[in-house]
Motif scaffolding. Structure first.
Motif, mmCIF file in Angstrom:
data_model
loop_
_atom_site.group_PDB
_atom_site.id
_atom_site.type_symbol
_atom_site.label_atom_id
_atom_site.label_comp_id
_atom_site.label_asym_id
_atom_site.label_seq_id
_atom_site.Cartn_x
_atom_site.Cartn_y
_atom_site.Cartn_z
ATOM 1 N N MET A 174 -13.116 -56.392 -19.788
ATOM 2 C CA MET A 174 -11.868 -55.662 -19.758
ATOM 3 C C MET A 174 -11.334 -55.559 -18.334
ATOM 4 O O MET A 174 -10.138 -55.698 -18.119
ATOM 5 C CB MET A 174 -12.060 -54.255 -20.318
ATOM 6 N N ILE A 175 -12.218 -55.299 -17.392
ATOM 7 C CA ILE A 175 -11.763 -55.120 -16.015
ATOM 8 C C ILE A 175 -11.179 -56.411 -15.468
ATOM 9 O O ILE A 175 -10.135 -56.406 -14.809
ATOM 10 C CB ILE A 175 -12.898 -54.596 -15.120
ATOM 11 N N GLU A 176 -11.835 -57.524 -15.745
ATOM 12 C CA GLU A 176 -11.328 -58.807 -15.244
ATOM 13 C C GLU A 176 -9.923 -59.081 -15.773
ATOM 14 O O GLU A 176 -9.030 -59.460 -15.018
ATOM 15 C CB GLU A 176 -12.266 -59.943 -15.636
ATOM 16 N N ALA A 177 -9.723 -58.859 -17.061
ATOM 17 C CA ALA A 177 -8.400 -59.090 -17.658
ATOM 18 C C ALA A 177 -7.370 -58.121 -17.090
ATOM 19 O O ALA A 177 -6.233 -58.505 -16.801
ATOM 20 C CB ALA A 177 -8.479 -58.950 -19.175
ATOM 21 N N ASP A 178 -7.758 -56.860 -16.921
ATOM 22 C CA ASP A 178 -6.830 -55.867 -16.375
ATOM 23 C C ASP A 178 -6.473 -56.159 -14.924
ATOM 24 O O ASP A 178 -5.320 -55.991 -14.516
ATOM 25 C CB ASP A 178 -7.424 -54.462 -16.481
ATOM 26 N N LEU A 179 -7.452 -56.587 -14.122
ATOM 27 C CA LEU A 179 -7.159 -56.935 -12.729
ATOM 28 C C LEU A 179 -6.137 -58.059 -12.662
ATOM 29 O O LEU A 179 -5.225 -58.047 -11.835
ATOM 30 C CB LEU A 179 -8.435 -57.340 -11.991
ATOM 31 N N HIS A 180 -6.274 -59.010 -13.557
ATOM 32 C CA HIS A 180 -5.324 -60.130 -13.564
ATOM 33 C C HIS A 180 -3.948 -59.677 -14.032
ATOM 34 O O HIS A 180 -2.925 -60.018 -13.423
ATOM 35 C CB HIS A 180 -5.842 -61.262 -14.450
ATOM 36 N N GLN A 181 -3.925 -58.891 -15.096
ATOM 37 C CA GLN A 181 -2.640 -58.447 -15.646
ATOM 38 C C GLN A 181 -1.909 -57.495 -14.703
ATOM 39 O O GLN A 181 -0.710 -57.638 -14.477
ATOM 40 C CB GLN A 181 -2.858 -57.771 -16.999
ATOM 41 N N ALA A 182 -2.608 -56.533 -14.145
ATOM 42 C CA ALA A 182 -1.954 -55.506 -13.337
ATOM 43 C C ALA A 182 -1.663 -55.955 -11.908
ATOM 44 O O ALA A 182 -0.631 -55.613 -11.338
ATOM 45 C CB ALA A 182 -2.816 -54.243 -13.309
ATOM 46 N N TYR A 183 -2.601 -56.713 -11.312
ATOM 47 C CA TYR A 183 -2.477 -57.054 -9.895
ATOM 48 C C TYR A 183 -2.360 -58.550 -9.621
ATOM 49 O O TYR A 183 -2.188 -58.949 -8.473
ATOM 50 C CB TYR A 183 -3.691 -56.525 -9.116
#
Length: 57
Positions: A1-10
Motif C-alpha cells: 500500500m505504501i509503495e502505491a501511495d508514494l507513487h500516486q501522491a508524490y
C-alpha cells in the motif's frame, strides 16, 4: 500500500533508486504525510465508520 501511495501522491517510484539517495527522515515525513491524505494507508488505519444505533424498545 505504501509503495502505491508514494507513487500516486508524490510521484515517487521506489524502484528508481531514489530511496538510496534520501534519508530515513525524508521517507518518514512522506509516509506520515500519506496519513493526512486520501490514501490506501490512511484508509487502512482510520477507525471504522460508526453505524447508527437503533433505539431499544
Amino acid at each position: 500500500m505504501i509503495e502505491a501511495d508514494l507513487h500516486q501522491a508524490y510521484g515517487i517510484d521506489v524502484e528508481s533508486g531514489v530511496l538510496r539517495e534520501r534519508s530515513w527522515r525524508w521517507l518518514q515525513v512522506r509516509i506520515l504525510g500519506l496519513l493526512s491524505t486520501e490514501s490506501r494507508i490512511a484508509q487502512h488505519f482510520s477507525p471504522p465508520p460508526e453505524t447508527p444505533r437503533t433505539p431499544r424498545r
